[in-house]
Scaffold this motif. Structure first.
Motif, PDB file in Angstrom:
ATOM      1  N   SER A  56       0.930  -0.747   0.280  1.00 11.05           N
ATOM      2  CA  SER A  56       0.238  -0.021   0.110  1.00 11.05           C
ATOM      3  C   SER A  56       0.865   1.359  -0.283  1.00 11.05           C
ATOM      4  N   LEU A  57       1.914   1.515   0.376  1.00 14.29           N
ATOM      5  CA  LEU A  57       2.734   2.543   0.834  1.00 14.29           C
ATOM      6  C   LEU A  57       3.501   2.541  -0.189  1.00 14.29           C
ATOM      7  N   LEU A  58       4.059   1.201  -1.193  1.00 16.58           N
ATOM      8  CA  LEU A  58       4.231   1.834  -2.466  1.00 16.58           C
ATOM      9  C   LEU A  58       3.194   1.992  -3.071  1.00 16.58           C
ATOM     10  N   MET A  59       2.200   1.420  -3.730  1.00 14.87           N
ATOM     11  CA  MET A  59       0.984   2.316  -4.517  1.00 14.87           C
ATOM     12  C   MET A  59       0.983   3.842  -4.201  1.00 14.87           C
ATOM     13  N   ALA A  60       0.885   4.035  -3.096  1.00 11.84           N
ATOM     14  CA  ALA A  60       0.283   5.594  -2.125  1.00 11.84           C
ATOM     15  C   ALA A  60       1.342   6.319  -3.110  1.00 11.84           C
ATOM     16  N   TYR A  61       3.014   6.045  -2.792  1.00  7.02           N
ATOM     17  CA  TYR A  61       3.934   6.933  -3.409  1.00  7.02           C
ATOM     18  C   TYR A  61       3.859   7.264  -4.670  1.00  7.02           C
ATOM     19  N   ARG A  62       3.504   6.361  -5.788  1.00  7.12           N
ATOM     20  CA  ARG A  62       3.762   6.186  -7.299  1.00  7.12           C
ATOM     21  C   ARG A  62       3.740   6.659  -7.582  1.00  7.12           C
ATOM     22  N   ALA A  63       2.785   8.347  -7.915  1.00  6.72           N
ATOM     23  CA  ALA A  63       2.609   9.326  -7.805  1.00  6.72           C
ATOM     24  C   ALA A  63       3.317  10.266  -7.823  1.00  6.72           C
ATOM     25  N   SER A  64       3.649  10.235  -6.899  1.00  2.00           N
ATOM     26  CA  SER A  64       4.163  12.238  -6.491  1.00  2.00           C
ATOM     27  C   SER A  64       5.987  10.984  -6.544  1.00  2.00           C
ATOM     28  N   GLY A  65       6.529  10.181  -7.508  1.00  4.92           N
ATOM     29  CA  GLY A  65       7.451   9.805  -7.642  1.00  4.92           C
ATOM     30  C   GLY A  65       8.311   8.646  -7.442  1.00  4.92           C
ATOM     31  N   GLY A  66       7.680   7.624  -6.593  1.00  4.16           N
ATOM     32  CA  GLY A  66       7.987   6.215  -5.964  1.00  4.16           C
ATOM     33  C   GLY A  66       8.428   6.222  -4.693  1.00  4.16           C
ATOM     34  N   THR A  67       9.372   4.901  -4.806  1.00  2.68           N
ATOM     35  CA  THR A  67      10.338   4.758  -4.151  1.00  2.68           C
ATOM     36  C   THR A  67      11.431   4.395  -3.953  1.00  2.68           C
ATOM     37  N   LEU A  68      12.722   4.867  -3.867  1.00  4.31           N
ATOM     38  CA  LEU A  68      13.626   3.838  -3.314  1.00  4.31           C
ATOM     39  C   LEU A  68      13.682   3.164  -2.723  1.00  4.31           C
ATOM     40  N   SER A  69      14.659   2.106  -2.874  1.00  2.00           N
ATOM     41  CA  SER A  69      15.686   1.572  -2.080  1.00  2.00           C
ATOM     42  C   SER A  69      16.579   2.418  -1.282  1.00  2.00           C
ATOM     43  N   GLY A  70      16.816   1.833   0.053  1.00  2.46           N
ATOM     44  CA  GLY A  70      18.451   3.346   0.679  1.00  2.46           C
ATOM     45  C   GLY A  70      19.014   3.196  -0.233  1.00  2.46           C
ATOM     46  N   ASP A  71      19.902   1.914  -0.615  1.00  2.00           N
ATOM     47  CA  ASP A  71      20.892   1.571  -1.731  1.00  2.00           C
ATOM     48  C   ASP A  71      21.091   2.274  -2.704  1.00  2.00           C
ATOM     49  N   GLU A  72      19.722   1.675  -3.204  1.00  2.00           N
ATOM     50  CA  GLU A  72      19.440   2.645  -4.816  1.00  2.00           C
ATOM     51  C   GLU A  72      19.524   3.722  -5.263  1.00  2.00           C
ATOM     52  N   LEU A  73      19.276   4.727  -3.940  1.00  2.00           N
ATOM     53  CA  LEU A  73      18.965   6.144  -3.953  1.00  2.00           C
ATOM     54  C   LEU A  73      20.538   6.624  -3.922  1.00  2.00           C
ATOM     55  N   ILE A  74      20.896   5.597  -3.216  1.00  2.00           N
ATOM     56  CA  ILE A  74      22.445   6.203  -2.705  1.00  2.00           C
ATOM     57  C   ILE A  74      22.960   6.498  -3.788  1.00  2.00           C
ATOM     58  N   GLN A  75      23.160   5.090  -5.040  1.00  2.00           N
ATOM     59  CA  GLN A  75      23.320   4.649  -6.289  1.00  2.00           C
ATOM     60  C   GLN A  75      22.774   6.670  -7.187  1.00  2.00           C
ATOM     61  N   VAL A  76      21.917   6.916  -7.681  1.00  2.00           N
ATOM     62  CA  VAL A  76      21.479   8.303  -7.379  1.00  2.00           C
ATOM     63  C   VAL A  76      21.697   8.807  -6.976  1.00  2.00           C
ATOM     64  N   LEU A  77      21.878   9.307  -6.550  1.00  2.00           N
ATOM     65  CA  LEU A  77      22.198  10.497  -5.820  1.00  2.00           C
ATOM     66  C   LEU A  77      24.095   9.834  -5.765  1.00  2.00           C
ATOM     67  N   VAL A  78      24.632   9.361  -5.745  1.00  2.00           N
ATOM     68  CA  VAL A  78      26.553   9.516  -6.343  1.00  2.00           C
ATOM     69  C   VAL A  78      26.435  10.097  -8.006  1.00  2.00           C
ATOM     70  N   GLU A  79      25.137   8.650  -8.586  1.00  2.00           N
ATOM     71  CA  GLU A  79      25.230   9.678 -10.288  1.00  2.00           C
ATOM     72  C   GLU A  79      25.475  11.037 -10.936  1.00  2.00           C
ATOM     73  N   HIS A  80      24.686  11.362 -10.025  1.00  2.00           N
ATOM     74  CA  HIS A  80      23.783  11.931 -10.364  1.00  2.00           C
ATOM     75  C   HIS A  80      24.580  13.732  -8.914  1.00  2.00           C
ATOM     76  N   ARG A  81      26.203  13.496  -8.877  1.00  2.00           N
ATOM     77  CA  ARG A  81      27.218  13.994  -8.608  1.00  2.00           C
ATOM     78  C   ARG A  81      26.186  15.234  -6.885  1.00  2.00           C
ATOM     79  N   GLN A  82      25.122  14.688  -5.952  1.00  2.00           N
ATOM     80  CA  GLN A  82      24.813  15.483  -5.325  1.00  2.00           C
ATOM     81  C   GLN A  82      25.243  15.114  -3.959  1.00  2.00           C
ATOM     82  N   ALA A  83      25.385  13.890  -4.394  1.00  2.00           N
ATOM     83  CA  ALA A  83      26.775  13.244  -2.934  1.00  2.00           C
ATOM     84  C   ALA A  83      27.702  12.001  -2.864  1.00  2.00           C
ATOM     85  N   ASP A  84      28.506  12.417  -2.220  1.00  2.00           N
ATOM     86  CA  ASP A  84      29.379  10.672  -2.482  1.00  2.00           C
ATOM     87  C   ASP A  84      28.109   9.794  -1.466  1.00  2.00           C
ATOM     88  N   TYR A  85      28.745   8.420  -0.940  1.00  2.00           N
ATOM     89  CA  TYR A  85      28.297   7.160  -0.638  1.00  2.00           C
ATOM     90  C   TYR A  85      28.330   7.759   0.018  1.00  2.00           C
TER      91      TYR A  85
END
Length: 165
Positions: free
Chosen positions: A41-70
């Motif tokens: 239900s939480l995954l579905m509720a957040y889908r329309a507002s950008g979804g969710t990422l696992s913490g590991d995926e978020l870290i990877q995305v932020l590093v790839e987009h140079r918003q933060a290091d690991y």
């Protein structure tokens, strides 16, 4: 850049739960203990507002987009600059907390999170955003956050949260 609504490593787990839901969103209550229906239900509720990422995926995305290091990306979650909820030993982060075009943290979310931290743990915070709220005319905070920020902030007031539960 769009966040995934359901991270690929968990796709099989989510699919195994869907028959229980009979094609409908599972209903869950504010403050309910974590369970499979609540997680989906939480995954579905957040889908329309950008979804969710696992913490590991978020870290990877932020590093790839140079918003933060690991280290910096992990610190965002650990220091509660953004919140995540834990399901089966994995942290899931709702992406509405970020400007999706540049992955910066939305400052208004921090104000709401600071207020909710007085009343809720991370799972409770996640369900609060995704659950109809009487202070918002039974609308979900996540659905009106962009258009009625001050009303959502007022609804997050710890005294109101405690009275509503």
């Amino acid at each position: 850049m769009h966040a995934k609504s359901i991270a690929s490593p968990q796709q099989a787990e989510v699919n195994s739960v869907e028959p229980i839901l009979n094609g409908r969103a599972a209903h869950f209550t504010l403050g309910a203990e974590p369970n499979s229906k609540g997680f989906v239900s939480l995954l579905m509720a957040y889908r329309a507002s950008g979804g969710t990422l696992s913490g590991d995926e978020l870290i990877q995305v932020l590093v790839e987009h140079r918003q933060a290091d690991y280290t910096g990306a992990a610190h965002l979650i650990a220091s509660r600059q953004v919140f995540g909820f834990t399901w089966r030993s994995k942290v899931w982060v709702p992406m509405f907390q970020f400007e999706l075009r540049n992955l910066t943290i939305r400052p208004e979310c921090h104000l709401i999170l600071a207020e909710l931290a007085k009343s809720f743990d991370d799972w409770g915070t996640a369900t609060w955003f995704a659950h109809p709220n009487s202070w918002l005319n039974d609308r979900k905070p996540i659905d009106v956050l962009d258009t009625e920020f001050h009303t959502v902030l007022s609804a997050a007031d710890s005294k109101k949260c405690l009275a509503a539960c």
